[in-house]
Design a protein around this motif. Structure first.
Motif, PDB file in Angstrom:
ATOM      1  N   ASP A   1       0.842  -1.189   0.000  1.00  0.00           N
ATOM      2  CA  ASP A   1       0.000   0.000   0.000  1.00  0.00           C
ATOM      3  C   ASP A   1       0.880   1.243   0.000  1.00  0.00           C
ATOM      4  OD1 ASP A   1       0.706   0.762   2.695  1.00  0.00           O
ATOM      5  OD2 ASP A   1      -0.716  -0.725   3.427  1.00  0.00           O
ATOM      6  N   ASP A   2       0.293   2.386  -0.372  1.00  0.00           N
ATOM      7  CA  ASP A   2       1.056   3.625  -0.541  1.00  0.00           C
ATOM      8  C   ASP A   2       1.696   4.096   0.763  1.00  0.00           C
ATOM      9  OD1 ASP A   2       0.549   3.705  -3.207  1.00  0.00           O
ATOM     10  OD2 ASP A   2      -1.077   5.167  -3.091  1.00  0.00           O
ATOM     11  N   VAL A   3       1.052   3.813   1.888  1.00  0.00           N
ATOM     12  CA  VAL A   3       1.602   4.231   3.183  1.00  0.00           C
ATOM     13  C   VAL A   3       2.931   3.519   3.444  1.00  0.00           C
ATOM     14  CG1 VAL A   3       1.249   4.231   5.680  1.00  0.00           C
ATOM     15  CG2 VAL A   3      -0.665   4.763   4.138  1.00  0.00           C
ATOM     16  N   PHE A   4       2.963   2.215   3.153  1.00  0.00           N
ATOM     17  CA  PHE A   4       4.191   1.456   3.357  1.00  0.00           C
ATOM     18  C   PHE A   4       5.289   1.915   2.399  1.00  0.00           C
ATOM     19  CE2 PHE A   4       6.972  -2.161   2.394  1.00  0.00           C
ATOM     20  CZ  PHE A   4       7.426  -2.466   3.672  1.00  0.00           C
ATOM     21  N   ILE A   5       4.907   2.166   1.148  1.00  0.00           N
ATOM     22  CA  ILE A   5       5.882   2.639   0.155  1.00  0.00           C
ATOM     23  C   ILE A   5       6.452   3.986   0.571  1.00  0.00           C
ATOM     24  CG2 ILE A   5       6.188   3.408  -2.230  1.00  0.00           C
ATOM     25  CD1 ILE A   5       4.115   1.337  -3.068  1.00  0.00           C
ATOM     26  N   ASP A   6       5.577   4.877   1.061  1.00  0.00           N
ATOM     27  CA  ASP A   6       6.036   6.191   1.519  1.00  0.00           C
ATOM     28  C   ASP A   6       7.018   6.044   2.678  1.00  0.00           C
ATOM     29  OD1 ASP A   6       4.433   7.260  -0.377  1.00  0.00           O
ATOM     30  OD2 ASP A   6       2.947   8.109   0.989  1.00  0.00           O
TER      31      ASP A   6
END
Length: 259
Positions: free
Chosen positions: A132-137
């Protein structure tokens, strides 16, 4: 670009590439002083861009279509002239001033990287693994901290560390004499004030300005106002002379070991 000019350009590019390659092999061993290390990095950039230009010149010789390849060649050469001017500058300016300039450029690089998170997301997603984008960020933040921890600001909100750009006020408080890196025109103004560099710096700058036009679009031309996709050979630049000017600059870089 006429046939004889194409062949001459290829020869000049190949000769310069061999000189840079030889210098790199002879001077890349052992522990290097910071300016010498940066000089080698700049020469590597010049080598990489010039080699790409050589490959395009080879296509011109093969196809006879000089106008089609002139735009990308011009963009590559612009980078070469910029890097050459800066390489001469860091060897002749005051060491304290040079170190500050290198620090500023690294800070600006780190600041710019903060705006490239979307590109990093695409890279991670291209692996086929779903995050998910939160983990990637979060991974992006850790990557930035690992590489630029001393060059960015960490905003501690007690839950997570957020990487932020260094502000102009922070740079001033830390003793920097300016908030932005030196511009190419300022580099040239400094170099032409030195008698033995005036000629080579002026020629490098003229070609840098010429090829800078290639970055801009006009329906009436692509950098060279006389270049035409309909008629080969219409140019207002002699490309072999441009490579000779670059070669003179690179030789100055290789023969100068700073103050």
């Amino acid at each position: 670009m006429m046939v004889t000019e194409r062949k001459e350009m290829f020869t000049e590019e190949l000769t310069l590439l061999k000189k840079i390659q030889k210098y790199g092999k002879e001077h890349s061993t052992g522990k290097l002083e910071r300016v010498e290390k940066v000089k080698l990095l700049l020469l590597y950039r010049i080598y990489s861009n010039l080699y790409s230009s050589l490959l395009l010149t080879a296509q011109i010789l093969k196809t006879g279509k000089s106008s089609f390849f002139q735009l990308p060649i011009g963009l590559l050469l612009r980078c070469c002239f910029t890097d050459c001017l800066f390489a001469i500058y860091i060897q002749r300016a005051n060491k304290k001033q040079v170190y500050e300039e290198l620090d500023l450029r690294t800070i600006e690089y780190a600041n710019s990287m903060l705006e490239r998170k979307e590109v990093y997301r695409d890279q991670v997603k291209s692996t086929g693994i779903v995050y998910d984008d939160v983990f990637i960020d979060h991974m992006w933040e850790l990557t930035m901290e690992d590489n630029f921890l001393g060059l960015l600001t960490l905003d501690d909100n007690l839950e997570e560390l957020n990487v932020r750009k260094r502000t102009k006020q922070q740079l001033k408080d830390e003793g920097f004499s300016r908030a932005k890196s030196v511009k190419t025109k300022d580099v040239v103004d400094f170099l032409i004030s030195i008698a033995d560099l005036r000629k080579v710096a002026t020629r490098l700058y003229h070609y840098y300005k010429y090829f800078s036009q290639y970055e801009h679009f006009s329906e009436n031309g692509q950098g060279d106002v006389l270049a035409s996709l309909k008629k080969e050979g219409n140019d207002n630049i002699h490309f072999p002379s441009a490579i000779k000017a670059l070669s003179a600059g690179v030789e100055n870089v290789m023969n100068n070991h700073g103050k």
